[in-house]
Design an enzyme around this catalytic site. Structure first.
Site, PDB file in Angstrom:
ATOM      1  N   GLU A  17      38.553   6.754   1.755  1.00 45.83           N
ATOM      2  CA  GLU A  17      37.743   7.754   1.068  1.00 45.83           C
ATOM      3  C   GLU A  17      38.315   9.175   1.123  1.00 45.83           C
ATOM      4  O   GLU A  17      38.062   9.909   2.082  1.00 45.83           O
ATOM      5  CB  GLU A  17      36.314   7.790   1.637  1.00 45.83           C
ATOM      6  CG  GLU A  17      35.439   8.814   0.915  1.00 45.83           C
ATOM      7  CD  GLU A  17      34.005   8.908   1.447  1.00 45.83           C
ATOM      8  OE1 GLU A  17      33.676   8.252   2.439  1.00 45.83           O
ATOM      9  OE2 GLU A  17      33.221   9.647   0.841  1.00 45.83           O
ATOM     10  N   LYS A  55      37.393   4.800  -2.331  1.00 45.46           N
ATOM     11  CA  LYS A  55      36.106   5.481  -2.529  1.00 45.46           C
ATOM     12  C   LYS A  55      36.424   6.952  -2.754  1.00 45.46           C
ATOM     13  O   LYS A  55      36.748   7.673  -1.812  1.00 45.46           O
ATOM     14  CB  LYS A  55      35.210   5.299  -1.299  1.00 45.46           C
ATOM     15  CG  LYS A  55      33.956   6.178  -1.326  1.00 45.46           C
ATOM     16  CD  LYS A  55      32.935   5.742  -0.286  1.00 45.46           C
ATOM     17  CE  LYS A  55      31.739   6.694  -0.295  1.00 45.46           C
ATOM     18  NZ  LYS A  55      30.580   6.166   0.425  1.00 45.46           N
TER      19      LYS A  55
END
Ligand code: 13P
Length: 337
Positions: free
Chosen positions: A181, A223
């Protein structure tokens, strides 16, 4: 490293019509959230809140995985079942946040680097033993200006990319699918075009470092943020414009071996986050594009719950509704509410 097994779990996480519930707020973040809703934050109230979310009947129809925080993965429901068991019984994969928050970057304190690489293999092994199937590490990139120069600096982007890659490799070696992420924050005064340009730099550096570190790309889930105008910019963008800008970035940098990308909501309101995801999926894409929302899934149930047991059914139905709307958005079938 069992790439076939990692690939199988990654595929489940981004399965059509499904996405991820991020419920991995640290104690400090959970406390802020609960107190804002008028609920005092204690170990028990945080447990009660997570229990309300995770025992929602039917959640597994729309949610493939839930990201937990260290405190929660060790907790049990009031009835004595571990949250890992509750999720597994509902057909939902349990995941775990393994970064330990951010700190200022040396020499550029406006920029952040993520803590938690030290001792990570041992922690990953423990979480795998507890039943976690995937992990998450968040890097934060800030757009702005500091001491007369624009940020993010290349040094900050490179450091965060290297640390994400090191984490991803360790997670795969422990048998956990890494959610990787990099979050370009959307609270600045920058335009959507600048967000897209910075996101391109960040993702380019990230995939270079992931490959250098020997990470199996088919065994991760990305992500990242959508390309959106900064909150303070005054610029407005429609879902079609957000989708166009975001997909242009992805088409320029994401490798074909990547299975999927699960967006963070990053401060968009819940309906906006759903509409933007739906617009991304209005045409077939080379990667599964789904959600891994925290605030955009939790705001409505928290507001309905406010710590009262009698509100649990209303709160759970608020969560289920947002999960269902986002499930439709992964298929490009969402109708604006
Ligand atoms: P938001 O959707 O609230 O941005 O949270 C997702 C997340 O997990 C951030 O790390």
């Amino acid at each position: 490293m069992d790439v076939a097994k990692l690939n199988e779990v990654a595929k489940k996480l981004v399965a059509p019509g499904k996405g991820i519930l991020a419920a991995d707020e640290s104690v400090a973040t959970a406390t802020k959230k609960l107190e804002k809703a008028g609920v005092p934050s204690t170990e028990e109230s945080r447990r009660d809140y997570r229990q309300m979310l995770l025992t929602t009947p039917g959640l597994g129809e729309y949610i493939s995985g839930v990201i937990l925080f260290d405190e929660t993965i060790r907790q049990k429901t009031a009835g004595g079942r571990s949250f890992v068991d509750v999720l597994t019984a509902a057909g939902i994969l349990p995941g775990i946040k393994v970064d330990q928050g951010t700190k200022e970057m040396e020499g550029s304190p406006e920029e952040k680097v993520t803590k938690g690489l030290e001792g990570l293999p041992e922690r990953l092994a423990e979480y795998a033993k507890m039943g976690a199937k995937f992990a998450k590490w968040r890097a934060v990139i800030t757009i702005g200006e500091f001491a007369g120069r624009r940020i993010p600096t290349d040094a900050n982007i490179r450091k965060n990319a290297k640390d994400l890659a090191a984490y991803a490799k360790m997670a795969q070696e422990a048998g956990l699918v890494p959610i990787v992420e990099p979050e370009v924050l959307m609270d600045g005064a920058n335009t959507m075009a600048v967000c897209a340009e910075v996101s391109t730099r960040v993702l380019t550096a990230l995939f270079k470092e992931l490959k250098n570190a020997g990470v199996a790309i088919e065994g991760i889930v990305l992500k990242t943020n959508m390309a959106v105008p900064g909150k303070l910019s005054g610029e407005k963008a429609t879902p079609a414009q957000v989708a166009e800008a975001t997909l242009a970035v992805f088409n320029a940098v994401l490798p074909k071996e990547l299975l999927g990308q699960a967006f963070l909501s990053g401060g968009q309101n819940d309906v906006e986050a759903t509409a933007n995801l739906d617009a991304m999926n209005s045409k077939p894409q080379p990667w599964k594009l789904t959600f891994s929302y925290g605030r955009a899934l939790q705001d409505a149930p928290l507001k309905a719950w406010v710590g009262k047991p009698e509100n649990i059914p209303a709160a759970q139905s608020a969560l289920l509704k947002r999960a269902k709307m986002n499930s439709l958005a992964t298929l490009g079938k969402y109708q604006r509410e």
